[in-house]
Design an enzyme around this catalytic site. Structure first.
Site, PDB file in Angstrom:
ATOM      1  N   ASP A 359       0.858  -1.178   0.000  1.00 29.20           N
ATOM      2  CA  ASP A 359       0.000   0.000   0.000  1.00 29.20           C
ATOM      3  C   ASP A 359       0.897   1.231   0.000  1.00 29.20           C
ATOM      4  O   ASP A 359       2.030   1.188   0.506  1.00 29.20           O
ATOM      5  CB  ASP A 359      -0.926   0.012   1.223  1.00 29.20           C
ATOM      6  CG  ASP A 359      -1.945   1.139   1.149  1.00 29.20           C
ATOM      7  OD1 ASP A 359      -2.865   1.037   0.317  1.00 29.20           O
ATOM      8  OD2 ASP A 359      -1.816   2.120   1.906  1.00 29.20           O
ATOM      9  N   GLU A 361       1.121   5.644   0.521  1.00 30.28           N
ATOM     10  CA  GLU A 361       0.558   6.947   0.862  1.00 30.28           C
ATOM     11  C   GLU A 361       1.216   7.939  -0.082  1.00 30.28           C
ATOM     12  O   GLU A 361       2.437   7.876  -0.318  1.00 30.28           O
ATOM     13  CB  GLU A 361       0.824   7.320   2.317  1.00 30.28           C
ATOM     14  CG  GLU A 361       0.217   6.360   3.336  1.00 30.28           C
ATOM     15  CD  GLU A 361      -1.294   6.215   3.234  1.00 30.28           C
ATOM     16  OE1 GLU A 361      -1.943   7.120   2.662  1.00 30.28           O
ATOM     17  OE2 GLU A 361      -1.836   5.195   3.695  1.00 30.28           O
ATOM     18  N   HIS A 504      -5.248   3.938   6.782  1.00 30.65           N
ATOM     19  CA  HIS A 504      -4.586   5.043   6.081  1.00 30.65           C
ATOM     20  C   HIS A 504      -3.138   5.222   6.495  1.00 30.65           C
ATOM     21  O   HIS A 504      -2.587   6.323   6.409  1.00 30.65           O
ATOM     22  CB  HIS A 504      -5.356   6.359   6.240  1.00 30.65           C
ATOM     23  CG  HIS A 504      -6.687   6.355   5.555  1.00 30.65           C
ATOM     24  ND1 HIS A 504      -6.836   6.044   4.223  1.00 30.65           N
ATOM     25  CD2 HIS A 504      -7.932   6.594   6.033  1.00 30.65           C
ATOM     26  CE1 HIS A 504      -8.121   6.109   3.911  1.00 30.65           C
ATOM     27  NE2 HIS A 504      -8.800   6.434   4.978  1.00 30.65           N
ATOM     28  N   ASP A 509      -2.216  -0.966   6.374  1.00 27.92           N
ATOM     29  CA  ASP A 509      -3.141  -1.362   5.315  1.00 27.92           C
ATOM     30  C   ASP A 509      -2.622  -2.579   4.554  1.00 27.92           C
ATOM     31  O   ASP A 509      -3.389  -3.486   4.205  1.00 27.92           O
ATOM     32  CB  ASP A 509      -3.353  -0.199   4.338  1.00 27.92           C
ATOM     33  CG  ASP A 509      -4.276   0.880   4.909  1.00 27.92           C
ATOM     34  OD1 ASP A 509      -4.675   0.750   6.082  1.00 27.92           O
ATOM     35  OD2 ASP A 509      -4.582   1.841   4.186  1.00 27.92           O
TER      36      ASP A 509
END
Length: 530
Positions: A359, A361, A504, A509
């Protein structure tokens, strides 16, 4: 769509200064209800001509949309043409580029700025590399897409000793500003009409490469999820409401998965209802910008499949780094749930397999260079599943040269000071490429979005992330249908399985996605088609 585009160009080319204009792209922004038209011309144009091009666009847009027109004047010379050809050849045909030096490319401008002729000087022993004509055709098409006029290519045989080369030293990529990488395609076989396609689609784009905008794109894959849904459509003039049917479906071709919506015609409704998971179909439609990403809308659906024993074509890139340099993976131990995984047998379908669940960000949602400046990766979190067990973890912040937007700070809890001293993306992406070597990639819902980021930044450094991709969203829709879930969001699935996590944040995640992925594979009894 091609007819409308040609009609619009005919209207534009009737305007002074735009007689040779080409249309390089259309960006649709549903949120602002605008459509941007990008034109290139080789002549001086007036404000009146630009306004005329804008007025012409109105005829081809839905009433609610407003057009914006951008015009760029490009007048190339022979040296510019040679440079573009050299960059294209190195990126698209690296094996052929190994036999051609920059001085072996000639370009001659045609009279009145109507295009150019170009020629490759090659040794007689290398002529087979260019004999198919594909290279000349693609170079011509590439030049026609960025400059006005027509471009004609040829090959001249010259006497010289054939040079040897090391395949590992073949250039793998050009700068992103120089060339948009051409998507890979494969031939469609076993085509059968379902909704009366006018044109037989001969080639389908790899789903893993279906990341750019296109007015008419064709993909081919096996159905992994299909669901019929009812919705209400209101007539804006009469206010009358009618019940309509649409189908949500996911298809996979072995390189990735693609989700789309299809609105059936009356004559094909029952035929589409007969489709089931496992059927191979060909979808043709538009890949459009939407919500900061790319969304595919299927306009036609027919039967078709890849050639027998189809093996996806690998793109040439740098070899896997021999060692980690900035981010060092660590063994993974889950002390809070150790008993659960010690007593649970690993899913049989994952034995002998390696999957990286990851994942990201990022600073925003733009994962498309054509839509403006790319947003940046600020965190990568990943875990590696080996033989059905989580074995390693990879987690790092990534340096960002600009301040983080307030909304990103609020969403992720990541602050500018957290990124101080973090390694730059070029070092992180090299280590992540090594971490993913020999593994499929998996994510929840955003796998295509996240893969666009790592593919973009990977290609900047010469690393090609072409691994098969698994999306746990359609897998959950298939496996957990009828279990009473209100939706299939990551936190909903985590609650269903009793996993707690910090949403998040990239590593949390990714770890939760990995645990959910293993449970879904265990319940399904097999891996889904990537």
């Amino acid at each position: 769509m091609e007819r409308e585009t040609e009609a619009y160009l005919n209207d534009v080319r009737a305007l002074s200064g735009l007689e040779n204009a080409i249309l390089t792209g259309i960006c649709v922004h549903r949120r602002t209800m605008t459509a941007e038209f990008f034109l290139v011309t080789d002549k001086t144009y007036s404000a009146a001509s630009k306004e005329g091009a804008k007025n012409a666009a109105v005829k081809y847009l839905p009433p609610a949309f407003k057009p914006e027109v951008h015009i760029e004047k490009r007048v190339p010379d022979a040296e510019m043409i040679r440079g573009k050809i050299a960059a294209f050849l190195k990126a698209r045909f690296p094996a052929a580029a190994a036999f051609v030096k920059d001085e072996d490319i000639e370009a001659e401008m045609l009279p009145s700025g109507s295009g150019a002729r170009f020629r490759f000087d090659v040794a007689s022993g290398d002529k087979d590399v260019f004999s198919s004509g594909k290279i000349l055709d693609e170079v011509s098409a590439y030049l026609s897409g960025i400059y006005c006029g027509s471009f004609y290519g040829d090959v001249r045989l010259v006497e010289r000793e054939r040079e040897t080369f090391d395949p590992d030293e073949i250039p793998a990529a050009a700068e992103e500003e120089e060339i948009a990488r051409a998507p890979r395609v494969f031939p469609v076989t076993g085509f059968r009409r379902l909704d009366g396609a006018d044109v037989l689609p001969k080639y389908a784009t790899y789903i893993a490469d279906a990341v750019g905008e296109s007015e008419d794109m064709t993909v081919c894959g096996a159905i992994t999820f299909i669901q019929e849904r009812e919705y209400t459509k209101k007539n804006e003039k009469t206010g009358e409401e009618t019940q309509k049917t649409r189908f949500s479906l996911t298809v996979s071709d072995g390189t990735g998965s693609l989700r789309t919506t299809y609105f059936p015609k009356k004559a094909t409704l029952e035929k589409v209802r007969a489709l089931k998971v496992g059927d191979w179909v060909v979808l043709s439609g538009a890949n459009e910008s939407y919500g900061g990403g790319i969304s595919f809308t299927a306009k036609r659906i027919n039967y078709g499949r890849p050639p027998e024993n189809f093996v996806p074509e690998a793109r040439k890139g740098k070899p896997v780094p021999k060692a980690y340099h900035a981010v060092f993976p660590e063994p993974y131990v889950d002390y809070t749930q150790a008993d659960l995984f010690e007593t649970s047998e690993a899913p049989a379908a994952l034995r002998g397999k390696s999957v990286v669940c990851f994942d990201l960000e990022t600073t925003g949602l733009n994962s498309q260079p054509a839509m403006g400046r790319m947003d940046r990766i600020i965190e990568i979190g990943a875990v590696k599943i080996v033989d059905g067990k989580i074995a390693e973890k990879f987690s790092t912040f990534v340096a960002c040269p600009t301040r983080l937007p307030p909304e990103i700070v609020k969403l992720t809890g990541i602050h500018d000071e957290d990124l101080a001293g973090a390694p730059p993306i070029e070092k992180v992406i090299a280590d992540f490429y090594k971490f993913c070597d020999g593994c499929a990639l998996a994510g929840h819902n955003s796998i295509q979005f996240d893969c666009r980021f790592i593919r973009y930044y990977g290609e900047e450094s010469g690393y090609m992330f072409d691994q098969p991709q698994y999306d746990t969203l359609p897998l959950a829709q298939e496996v957990l249908r009828g279990e009473g879930l209100s939706n299939y969001k990551l936190n909903t699935l985590a609650d269903y399985y009793g996993f707690t996590f910090n949403h998040h944040r990239a590593f949390d995640d990714a770890l939760t996605t990995a645990k959910i992925f293993m449970e879904l594979v265990r319940k399904k009894g097999s891996l889904p088609l990537a």
